[in-house]
Every structure is written in C-alpha cells, then in structure tokens.
Design an enzyme around this catalytic site. Structure first.
Site, PDB file in Angstrom:
ATOM      1  N   ARG A 167      15.280 -24.705  22.010  1.00 26.51           N
ATOM      2  CA  ARG A 167      15.789 -25.471  20.872  1.00 26.51           C
ATOM      3  C   ARG A 167      14.705 -25.566  19.800  1.00 26.51           C
ATOM      4  O   ARG A 167      13.511 -25.664  20.126  1.00 26.51           O
ATOM      5  CB  ARG A 167      16.183 -26.888  21.297  1.00 26.51           C
ATOM      6  CG  ARG A 167      17.476 -26.968  22.091  1.00 26.51           C
ATOM      7  CD  ARG A 167      18.708 -26.627  21.246  1.00 26.51           C
ATOM      8  NE  ARG A 167      19.951 -26.703  22.003  1.00 26.51           N
ATOM      9  CZ  ARG A 167      20.560 -25.672  22.589  1.00 26.51           C
ATOM     10  NH1 ARG A 167      20.035 -24.447  22.499  1.00 26.51           N
ATOM     11  NH2 ARG A 167      21.696 -25.831  23.233  1.00 26.51           N
TER      12      ARG A 167
ATOM     13  N   HIS B  18      20.050 -17.840  16.651  1.00 28.68           N
ATOM     14  CA  HIS B  18      20.577 -18.574  17.819  1.00 28.68           C
ATOM     15  C   HIS B  18      21.685 -17.756  18.505  1.00 28.68           C
ATOM     16  O   HIS B  18      22.837 -18.189  18.574  1.00 28.68           O
ATOM     17  CB  HIS B  18      21.098 -19.974  17.413  1.00 28.68           C
ATOM     18  CG  HIS B  18      21.275 -20.885  18.609  1.00 28.68           C
ATOM     19  ND1 HIS B  18      21.177 -22.245  18.532  1.00 28.68           N
ATOM     20  CD2 HIS B  18      21.540 -20.600  19.921  1.00 28.68           C
ATOM     21  CE1 HIS B  18      21.383 -22.773  19.735  1.00 28.68           C
ATOM     22  NE2 HIS B  18      21.611 -21.785  20.598  1.00 28.68           N
TER      23      HIS B  18
HETATM   24  P1  NDP Z   1      18.211 -26.196  33.324  1.00 25.91           P
HETATM   25  O1  NDP Z   1      18.566 -27.626  33.190  1.00 25.91           O
HETATM   26  O2  NDP Z   1      18.835 -25.399  34.403  1.00 25.91           O
HETATM   27  O3  NDP Z   1      16.622 -26.075  33.504  1.00 25.91           O
HETATM   28  C1  NDP Z   1      15.712 -26.839  32.793  1.00 25.91           C
HETATM   29  C2  NDP Z   1      14.318 -26.615  33.346  1.00 25.91           C
HETATM   30  O4  NDP Z   1      13.380 -27.300  32.511  1.00 25.91           O
HETATM   31  C3  NDP Z   1      14.136 -27.168  34.761  1.00 25.91           C
HETATM   32  O5  NDP Z   1      13.347 -26.299  35.527  1.00 25.91           O
HETATM   33  C4  NDP Z   1      13.394 -28.481  34.528  1.00 25.91           C
HETATM   34  O6  NDP Z   1      12.545 -28.884  35.580  1.00 25.91           O
HETATM   35  C5  NDP Z   1      12.548 -28.114  33.321  1.00 25.91           C
HETATM   36  N1  NDP Z   1      12.123 -29.313  32.601  1.00 25.91           N
HETATM   37  C6  NDP Z   1      12.902 -30.259  32.013  1.00 25.91           C
HETATM   38  N2  NDP Z   1      12.138 -31.228  31.469  1.00 25.91           N
HETATM   39  C7  NDP Z   1      10.860 -30.893  31.720  1.00 25.91           C
HETATM   40  C8  NDP Z   1       9.608 -31.491  31.434  1.00 25.91           C
HETATM   41  N3  NDP Z   1       9.524 -32.647  30.770  1.00 25.91           N
HETATM   42  N4  NDP Z   1       8.496 -30.872  31.850  1.00 25.91           N
HETATM   43  C9  NDP Z   1       8.559 -29.706  32.548  1.00 25.91           C
HETATM   44  N5  NDP Z   1       9.715 -29.080  32.857  1.00 25.91           N
HETATM   45  C10 NDP Z   1      10.857 -29.674  32.447  1.00 25.91           C
HETATM   46  O7  NDP Z   1      18.487 -25.541  31.903  1.00 25.91           O
HETATM   47  P2  NDP Z   1      18.938 -24.038  31.598  1.00 25.91           P
HETATM   48  O8  NDP Z   1      17.957 -23.112  32.211  1.00 25.91           O
HETATM   49  O9  NDP Z   1      20.372 -23.856  31.904  1.00 25.91           O
HETATM   50  O10 NDP Z   1      18.804 -24.016  29.985  1.00 25.91           O
HETATM   51  C11 NDP Z   1      17.591 -24.305  29.345  1.00 25.91           C
HETATM   52  C12 NDP Z   1      17.813 -24.470  27.844  1.00 25.91           C
HETATM   53  O11 NDP Z   1      18.039 -23.198  27.235  1.00 25.91           O
HETATM   54  C13 NDP Z   1      19.074 -25.248  27.441  1.00 25.91           C
HETATM   55  O12 NDP Z   1      18.856 -26.641  27.537  1.00 25.91           O
HETATM   56  C14 NDP Z   1      19.300 -24.789  26.010  1.00 25.91           C
HETATM   57  O13 NDP Z   1      18.621 -25.648  25.123  1.00 25.91           O
HETATM   58  C15 NDP Z   1      18.649 -23.404  25.967  1.00 25.91           C
HETATM   59  N6  NDP Z   1      19.639 -22.339  25.737  1.00 25.91           N
HETATM   60  C16 NDP Z   1      19.483 -21.521  24.647  1.00 25.91           C
HETATM   61  C17 NDP Z   1      20.355 -20.493  24.403  1.00 25.91           C
HETATM   62  C18 NDP Z   1      20.165 -19.570  23.248  1.00 25.91           C
HETATM   63  O14 NDP Z   1      21.020 -18.714  22.983  1.00 25.91           O
HETATM   64  N7  NDP Z   1      19.056 -19.648  22.539  1.00 25.91           N
HETATM   65  C19 NDP Z   1      21.494 -20.231  25.296  1.00 25.91           C
HETATM   66  C20 NDP Z   1      21.557 -21.134  26.421  1.00 25.91           C
HETATM   67  C21 NDP Z   1      20.665 -22.150  26.609  1.00 25.91           C
HETATM   68  P3  NDP Z   1      13.171 -29.399  36.972  1.00 25.91           P
HETATM   69  O15 NDP Z   1      13.856 -28.195  37.567  1.00 25.91           O
HETATM   70  O16 NDP Z   1      12.017 -29.820  37.759  1.00 25.91           O
HETATM   71  O17 NDP Z   1      14.150 -30.485  36.633  1.00 25.91           O
HETATM   72  C1  OXD Z   2      23.485 -23.105  24.845  1.00 24.74           C
HETATM   73  C2  OXD Z   2      23.181 -22.384  23.638  1.00 24.74           C
HETATM   74  O1  OXD Z   2      22.917 -24.176  25.062  1.00 24.74           O
HETATM   75  O2  OXD Z   2      23.940 -21.462  23.292  1.00 24.74           O
HETATM   76  O3  OXD Z   2      24.320 -22.621  25.633  1.00 24.74           O
HETATM   77  O4  OXD Z   2      22.190 -22.649  22.983  1.00 24.74           O
END
Ligand code: NDP
Ligand code: OXD
Length: 309
Positions: free
Chosen positions: A224, A272
């Site tokens: 993001r 994006h």
């Molecule tokens: P998940 O919720 O599956 O994974 C999030 C990860 O981040 C987990 O491993 C979590 O740790 C870690 N995390 C969260 N907070 C912290 C912190 N404070 N410190 C360290 N690690 C942290 O999310 P996804 O993998 O499904 O998606 C990630 C992000 O990707 C989405 O939130 C979205 O914003 C972005 N995205 C972007 C897209 C694009 O086209 N650009 C498309 C899809 C998604 P833990 O496992 O220990 O909880």
């Molecule tokens: C998502 C994205 O969060 O597209 O799926 O960014």
C-alpha cells in the site's frame, strides 16, 4: 437475503454477472441501482464510498473483493459488529509473485536504465548482476509474501523474510518482530513490501528503515502507498543510498500528475495492478461464504479486526 456490490471502478457489472453465473438463484445488485436495502445481508466491496455501508440495516458480512482491508477500517461509518472477509486466492498470490520476480530481474539486468537510455538514443552497455549476487528480503510472510519468498528461493535467490510472528519457510531465513527487523533489513539488497496497511505498518518504509538497508538497495512496494514516506524515499534515492524503487501503490490513486514519483529517473511505476482479483476464482469463495452466512456456518477468510488484517 441478497448481495450488494459497492465499487467505483466501473467493474460492478462484471462482478454482478460473475455472481449471477456462479449462482443464478442469488439476488445481487449494484449499489447505484434501485434495490431493497433492508434485504441486503452481504456487501461485496472494493474501495466503496465512505459511509455507503451504513445504508444497510441488516448487513451481516462485509466481503472485501481484494486481499487488503485497510480501506474498510478507514471508514468510521462502517458497521462494527459484523465480520469482514477478504480474498485469499492462489492466483492473487502467484500473480504477485510473478510481478515481484519480474521487477527484480528487470533491475538486475538494467532494463529500467536501458529504457531511459533508449529515449535518448544512448548506446551504453552496463554491468549486470546475477541472481546469485543478491539477497531479497520479503516484509510480510502471509498469503502473498510466503509464496513470493518460496518462488524466489526456487528461482535461485537467497531470501530472507520478516513477519510479526515467527515463520518457518523452507529455504528462507525468517526473522520476526522488532528484534528481527534490523538483521533482516541489513541483509536485504532488494526489499519487497507485502505487509498489510495497519496502524503499526503505516509509514514503515521511512528514512530510519532505509538507513539500515545495504548501500545500493532497491525497494519494491506492492502493498500500500501508506507504507511509504514519499519524501524519505526521494531523499534516499537522490543521495544514492538506494539504487531505485519499483512502486505499484501510492498514497493517492490514481497518483496526481504533479507528484514527483512520475518523473523520477530511479522509480519504476505500475498502476496498482501487480495482482488483481479475478472474478473466476474469487466469486466461488464469495458464494461459499454467502451460503455459510445463510446457514449460520463459520465464514472463511475472516479478518481479525483487532489486528487490522
Ligand atoms: P496476509 O494477512 O496474509 O499477510 C500479512 C503478513 O504481514 C503476515 O505475515 C503478518 O505477520 C505480517 N505483518 C502484519 N503486521 C506486521 C507487523 N507489524 N510487523 C511485521 N509483520 C507484520 O496478507 P496478504 O499476504 O494476503 O496481503 C498483503 C498485502 O498485499 C495486502 O494487505 C494488500 O495491501 C497488498 N496487496 C496488493 C496487491 C497489489 O496489486 N498491489 C494485490 C493484493 C494485495 P503474521 O503472519 O505474523 O501475522
Ligand atoms: C488487494 C489489492 O488488496 O488489489 O487485493 O490491492
């Protein structure tokens, strides 16, 4: 019981058709057409207008049509006591992994610089790097980050990862929490951000973090825009501590034309679109949850409201 689709990107009809095809007996409406608001139990949304969820007195579930849910927490009029679900989908993960791999390979082989040279008809061969020369750090080892890390290992990279709780991923050196952050950053020649945007992670890609990266590190932000402190990124690129950045997400989208990222020679930008929810694979999981909602069964892919992801 019925579903309302709320989004402002011109894709309501696409999603509506996909839901209807998936289950013709489900009643589904676009939020901008006439519809019985009291009948709506599920809102399938993506970057909805703030306040719009408050129109549905009998809403039982907010289903994000993407993986991220930060935009829902930013709406202080969104109903509080009901579950939020998000997309967990193998294509979303593999598309992201392919995007990250492309960005890293393009940079190792100087493609962004060659594109710039091309605009000036400038013939200038540059030394290139190999996969074995660099370590990639993946911040966030969830659905997308863990697959990306595994795929990078399969491609031959040395990979380190960082998350909130300790993970074990074959071939990846995993760090966790505040104590693991510094050794993780120090190892990361390429830093890939795949964290959710929460109060803990907003602005995490700032000067203090960039200072800990190796000289010449490259940042890839596909999570993001709110993770980045834009001025710090530009300062660290301009003073040469960072060699470049590949960005897919921004504080404001579309990014205003006057924003300095557009013209920055060391920034590669995509709009994006690193990984996009595909109706074919995502609608079945929405309908599965709708069915569960109708029969009072536990929903899948529920967001932890306390954690914010
Ligand atoms: P998940 O919720 O599956 O994974 C999030 C990860 O981040 C987990 O491993 C979590 O740790 C870690 N995390 C969260 N907070 C912290 C912190 N404070 N410190 C360290 N690690 C942290 O999310 P996804 O993998 O499904 O998606 C990630 C992000 O990707 C989405 O939130 C979205 O914003 C972005 N995205 C972007 C897209 C694009 O086209 N650009 C498309 C899809 C998604 P833990 O496992 O220990 O909880
Ligand atoms: C998502 C994205 O969060 O597209 O799926 O960014």
């Amino acid at each position: 019981m019925s579903i309302v689709i709320i989004r402002q990107d011109g894709k309501i009809d696409l999603w509506k058709k996909a839901v209807q095809q998936g289950n013709p007996s489900v009643k589904v409406y676009g939020y901008n057409e006439d519809h019985p608001k009291g009948d709506i139990t599920m809102a399938l949304i993506w970057k909805h207008p703030k306040g719009s969820l408050a129109n549905y007195p009998n809403l039982k579930c907010i289903a994000s049509a993407g993986a991220g849910v930060d935009y829902i927490f930013e709406d202080d009029q969104a109903p509080q006591g009901i579950p939020i679900t998000r997309v967990v989908d193998p294509y979303l993960a593999s598309d992201m992994s392919e995007h990250v791999l492309s960005a890293i390979l393009a940079e190792l082989k100087n493609f962004p610089t060659y594109k710039l040279q091309q605009t000036k008809a400038h013939w200038n061969p540059l030394p290139y790097r190999r996969i074995k020369d660099v370590t990639v750090g993946v911040m966030g080892l969830g659905e997308l980050g863990s697959l990306t890390a595994k795929d990078l290992v399969h491609a031959g990279f040395t990979v380190v990862g960082w998350s909130k709780s300790q993970k074990e991923i074959p071939g990846v050196t995993c760090y966790a929490g505040e104590t693991g952050k510094n050794p993780f950053l120090k190892a990361s020649d390429f830093l890939v951000c795949l964290l959710p945007l929460t109060t803990d992670t907003a602005g995490i890609l700032n000067a203090q973090l960039m200072e800990q990266l190796p000289q010449g590190a490259y940042i890839i932000n596909v999570a993001r825009g709110g993770h980045v402190v834009d001025e710090d990124l530009i300062a660290y690129l301009d003073k040469g501590h960072l060699s470049g950045a590949c960005l897919d997400v921004y504080h404001e989208e579309p990014l205003p034309k006057a924003h300095p990222f557009w013209a920055h020679p060391k920034i590669m930008m995509t709009p994006h679109y690193a990984s996009v929810s595909d109706t074919k694979s995502v609608v079945p999981q929405i309908l599965e949850n709708y069915e569960r909602l109708s029969t009072d069964q536990p929903l899948q892919n529920v967001v932890d409201r306390k954690k914010g992801y």
